[in-house]
Design an enzyme around this catalytic site. Structure first.
Site, PDB file in Angstrom:
ATOM      1  N   SER A 185     114.453  49.065 -52.904  1.00 34.46           N
ATOM      2  CA  SER A 185     113.601  50.710 -53.254  1.00 34.46           C
ATOM      3  C   SER A 185     115.070  51.500 -51.448  1.00 34.46           C
ATOM      4  O   SER A 185     114.684  51.071 -50.284  1.00 34.46           O
ATOM      5  CB  SER A 185     112.709  50.862 -52.504  1.00 34.46           C
ATOM      6  OG  SER A 185     113.042  51.783 -53.248  1.00 34.46           O
ATOM      7  N   ASP A 186     114.980  52.505 -52.197  1.00 35.77           N
ATOM      8  CA  ASP A 186     115.391  53.595 -51.104  1.00 35.77           C
ATOM      9  C   ASP A 186     114.470  55.210 -51.278  1.00 35.77           C
ATOM     10  O   ASP A 186     114.415  55.636 -52.295  1.00 35.77           O
ATOM     11  CB  ASP A 186     117.070  54.056 -50.932  1.00 35.77           C
ATOM     12  CG  ASP A 186     117.390  54.822 -49.601  1.00 35.77           C
ATOM     13  OD1 ASP A 186     117.019  54.028 -47.953  1.00 35.77           O
ATOM     14  OD2 ASP A 186     117.688  55.152 -49.251  1.00 35.77           O
ATOM     15  N   THR A 187     114.123  55.548 -50.704  1.00 32.42           N
ATOM     16  CA  THR A 187     113.842  57.276 -51.047  1.00 32.42           C
ATOM     17  C   THR A 187     115.088  57.639 -49.448  1.00 32.42           C
ATOM     18  O   THR A 187     114.857  57.962 -48.800  1.00 32.42           O
ATOM     19  CB  THR A 187     112.156  57.863 -50.025  1.00 32.42           C
ATOM     20  OG1 THR A 187     111.604  56.649 -51.214  1.00 32.42           O
ATOM     21  CG2 THR A 187     111.244  59.138 -50.693  1.00 32.42           C
TER      22      THR A 187
END
Length: 205
Positions: free
Chosen positions: A84-86
Site C-alpha cells: 500500500s502507498d499513501t
C-alpha cells in the site's frame, strides 16, 4: 486458504490495521541482512506532470513488484503479498514525506485552511493474480498559526508521513472536516483491503 499474508510495508499503522481485521501477517521488507540492496526511496519520486491518483497507483505497483521479487529471491514460502502507498494532494500538487523540518513546515503552511485529498492505493498479489483498489478521502484543515506549525514539526510527528501529518496523532485536532475513509487516511483503507483479502480467501463473510 492461505494461513498468512506478507505485508510489504514498514508502517506500524498498517500492521495495526491488519491486526484489526484479524489477518495474520509477516513483514517482507527491503534491505535485510545479506539481501540485495534496494533503493526504496527512488520508487516514490513523482514523474513530471503526474496526476496524484496515477502516481500513488504506480508507486504501489512498483513496490509490489519489488516485494514479489524479494520473496522469490529469499526463497520464502508462497503467500499473498499486500502492499500500500499513501499520498496527499492539493489539486495536482503531490505532497510526499517531508525531507526535513523546513519541508514539513512548508507543506503544513500550504495545506493550512484548505481541503486536500488523501489517496491510498492497495495492491494484493496472490499467485499470478494481482488485485488493486484506490481510496480517496478529503480532509479540511483549520488555519494553522505559525506557532502551531512550529510546535507540531518540533515534535517530530510529521517526519515519514505523507503531507507531513498523521491523522491518528495530534494533527487530528486541526481537522475541521473529513469525508471518506479514516483508515485510508491512516494508510490502509480497511473496506477496500478486506475486499482484496476476501478475493484471496483470507477473509470470510
Amino acid at each position: 486458504m492461505p494461513s498468512f499474508i506478507y505485508l510489504a510495508s514498514q508502517s506500524p499503522r498498517r500492521r495495526q490495521l491488519l491486526d484489526q481485521l484479524g489477518v495474520r501477517h509477516e513483514l517482507l521488507l527491503p534491505n535485510a541482512d545479506g539481501d540485495v540492496a534496494e533503493d526504496a526511496e527512488a520508487i516514490e519520486v513523482p514523474l513530471a506532470s503526474e496526476a496524484p491518483a496515477r502516481y500513488v497507483q504506480r508507486v504501489t505497483g512498483l513496490k509490489l513488484d519489488a516485494a514479489v521479487a524479494r520473496r522469490a529471491r529469499r526463497g520464502l514460502p508462497d503467500a499473498p503479498i499486500l502492499c500500500s502507498d499513501t499520498t496527499v494532494a492539493w489539486g495536482r500538487t503531490i505532497y510526499g514525506k517531508p525531507e526535513d523540518a523546513a519541508d514539513a513546515r512548508r507543506m503544513l503552511g500550504e495545506l493550512s485552511g484548505r481541503t486536500h485529498r488523501v489517496l491510498t492505493a492497495v495492491a494484493l498479489q496472490h499467485g499470478e493474480t494481482r488485485s488493486v483498489a484506490l481510496s480517496v478521502s478529503k480532509v479540511t484543515f483549520a488555519t494553522f498559526t505559525p506557532a502551531q506549525i512550529a510546535a507540531y514539526v518540533d515534535s517530530g510527528e510529521p517526519m515519514g508521513k505523507a503531507g507531513a501529518y498523521g491523522i491518528q496523532g495530534p494533527a487530528a485536532q486541526y481537522v475541521s472536516h473529513l469525508a471518506g475513509s479514516y483508515t485510508g487516511i491512516m494508510g490502509l483503507p480497511l473496506f477496500e483491503t478486506a475486499q482484496l483479502l476476501r478475493s484471496a480467501g483470507m477473509l470470510r463473510d
